[in-house]
Enzyme design. Structure first.
Site, PDB file in Angstrom:
ATOM      1  N   ASN A   1       0.884  -1.166   0.000  1.00 58.39           N
ATOM      2  CA  ASN A   1       0.000   0.000   0.000  1.00 58.39           C
ATOM      3  C   ASN A   1       0.915   1.207   0.000  1.00 58.39           C
ATOM      4  OD1 ASN A   1      -2.285  -1.632   0.366  1.00 58.39           O
ATOM      5  ND2 ASN A   1      -2.055  -1.606   2.586  1.00 58.39           N
TER       6      ASN A   1
ATOM      7  N   GLN B   1       3.890  -5.406   2.695  1.00 57.12           N
ATOM      8  CA  GLN B   1       3.449  -6.317   3.740  1.00 57.12           C
ATOM      9  C   GLN B   1       3.241  -7.710   3.139  1.00 57.12           C
ATOM     10  OE1 GLN B   1       0.519  -4.668   6.719  1.00 57.12           O
ATOM     11  NE2 GLN B   1       0.435  -2.997   5.257  1.00 57.12           N
TER      12      GLN B   1
ATOM     13  N   HIS C   1       8.006   0.313   2.042  1.00 54.38           N
ATOM     14  CA  HIS C   1       7.812  -1.036   2.589  1.00 54.38           C
ATOM     15  C   HIS C   1       6.541  -1.646   2.035  1.00 54.38           C
ATOM     16  CE1 HIS C   1       4.930   1.140   5.081  1.00 54.38           C
ATOM     17  NE2 HIS C   1       4.421  -0.009   5.466  1.00 54.38           N
TER      18      HIS C   1
END
EC number: 2.7.7.12
Lengths: 365, 365
Positions: free
Chosen positions: B181, B196, B194
């Site tokens: 995201n 997930q 980053h």
């Protein structure tokens, strides 16, 4: 409360239909719509079939230009006595419904329309037949559904019934969806209190899914899924928010949204048309009460979506139990829940708020 | 490009696992995590079954307190050489993956775990077994995946492969979902680049739905649905964004999002583990290229969700064709699409942008 049966029908400058619903004793006095509006163009809008999910998607490029947060003195939903400034050419009104100028579904009922069989071609598309209406809850620019007095709110319910009956009977419309989006946080572009009504040419994916679950439940247990869910919630009690002789409001056991309240009639009904006078009055009171409670949860009014799940008495929809689902993305006084990848890409919902906790908050609000 | 086989494993102060993935020639030198962290508590998190849709919902009240937009000098994803300031106790790192401190799914693999049968009780819930990891694409606080050089991006792909292999083999995990995201507009609370990784204990609803469509297609035509969709898009050409010998990127015919690009390997594969070295290198290049193009569409970087659809070679998932779906809610330079009632309550998507128009924009960006 009883109402005059027929709304007054009017035509806007580009041919769209406008209906005036009036309180007993009130008259409506529309004036000609003297605006110079471009003719409607449905050509930019179409349905496309997504083979990878088995779902229809509406492609509606037209909507990119729709009215976006106009100043209050140019609100297209306020009464326009001159016939030059508003979608509602009249000195005043109680409740109106009219075809959305920026509709993603249009031209329902013009001819017998049938969706193409998705197996027929590599890429399957169809005209976006259907109907998109705006419904104004009040001529007062400020306020909200929760602030309407009983008679006014009851007139909105009556307008929903009328539109449900008429659009359900329109060839090519498979599902009628009355709903309200409230709050800039969920993208509302006009603040004047209003809702929308969609007549889809197909059963929406979530409705199809719920009906499928309900049919499987009927096969397995011989009972109605939604009636059983309601009974279980009442017996458990932990998530009940309000309960009267005729209606029950609860936060569902597996709520997907940080704020989510479902309102069911205690007696099985497919839609608003199945409810009797006492039930319609009670529905109006309970629905208003829930919206008022939700606005008291946080220092500012709650952004919400309110969805009326109505069904037709057809083979496909017979197990459907009329109810309203009110949902909000607000997960605290200052934070919103976003539907990010888990929800948006995988439909896997993560709810940061315990349903029992939000039920207690709504109960005591 | 080839990599050292095993990442370096480390333990954080509360027992969570951290893995360092390093570029050839680099070493990693972790230091002890000296923070005083509360022990993890999974008790507040659970799965609940929604009978009305037949779907599991994750209730994770714990996440309400998660870190929200910390100042840059307190970023928990920057290297923490003192072992006191960061989730990554080390002077530097290339790529790391670690268990999310605010995980909605935990404790997978601890014991044989099986989801309860939803028919067993009125209200069915289960411990939220599974895994939630954070993957840092770079130790550099600024920037994004699109800005990584090839070696760094390829190392992220290698880390995705490793986590996919390990989590897929973990008892109780049914589906591994690597995603990113990006952007405050979709609720991202940490700006450090980053992604997930979720290990769900069930097949997510959208994956289940796509596999169901693919099984029906196989029965009807004897061919793979996704391979056919890819072939049709290539033949049509109007929505192709990029095509190399090994990969194809296109805007799907029935795109649900204003910006939506799908990336498929030209050869059928279930997941990243099925790809050979040349395909992995090419995937890295094509994926980076698409993200770079998307960032050039508008004056500011695009908020987006990137979802890796990976499948296992099991009976249930056999028809699944590895691909990435990148989606954005941005519908113009200044406007976002909101998932309001039609999408959120009914799953009926309305896309304001023609897929051919966005394909042309991405192609020429």
């Amino acid at each position: 409360m009883t109402f005059r049966q027929s709304p007054t029908r009017w035509a806007l400058a580009d041919g769209r239909e406008l209906l005036f619903f009036t309180l007993p004793g009130h008259d409506c006095e529309p004036v000609p719509d003297r605006r110079s509006l471009p003719q409607r163009c449905a050509a930019q809008s179409e349905l496309r079939f997504d083979r990878t999910t088995g779902q229809w998607v509406i492609i509606a490029a037209l909507r990119q230009d729709r009215t976006y947060m106009p100043p209050a003195d140019r609100c297209p939903l306020c009464p326009g006595p001159s016939g030059l400034t508003s979608e509602i050419p009249a000195a005043d009104y109680d409740v109106v419904a009219f075809e959305n100028r920026f509709a993603s579904l249009t031209e329902a009922g013009g001819s017998a329309f049938q969706l193409p069989d998705p197996a027929d071609a590599d890429f399957v598309s169809a005209p976006s037949h259907g109907r998109c209406e705006v419904i104004c809850f009040s001529s007062d620019h400020t306020g909200s559904f929760a602030g309407l007095d009983f008679r006014q709110a009851r007139l909105v319910v009556e307008a929903w019934r009328h539109r449900t009956a008429e659009l359900s009977a329109t060839p090519g419309i498979e599902q009628v969806f009355c709903f309200e989006n409230r709050g800039a946080e969920i993208g509302v572009t006009l603040t004047h209190p209003h809702g929308q009504i969609y007549g889809y040419p197909y059963l929406t994916p979530r409705t199809e899914q719920m009906l499928q679950a309900a049919r499987a439940h009927r096969t397995r247990t011989g009972t109605n899924l939604f009636a059983d869910v309601l009974a279980h919630e009442v017996r458990d009690g932990a998530r009940i928010v309000a309960r009267t002789e005729l209606f029950t409001a609860f936060v569902p056991f597996a709520a997907r949204w940080p704020v989510e309240v479902h309102i069911y009639p205690n007696r099985f009904a497919h839609n608003l048309l199945d409810l009797d006078g006492a039930e319609l009055d009670e529905f109006t009171r309970v629905y208003s009460d829930i919206l008022q409670r939700l606005d008291r949860l946080y220092p500012t009014p709650l952004p919400y979506m309110a969805a009326l799940h109505q069904y037709a008495d057809t083979d496909a929809q017979r197990e459907g139990y009329f109810h309203v689902e009110v949902m909000s993305t607000r997960r605290s006084a200052t934070k919103l829940k976003y539907l990010a990848s888990s929800e948006s890409a995988m439909d896997a919902f993560i709810n940061d708020v315990r349903p029992e906790a939000i039920a207690e908050m709504v109960r005591t609000a």
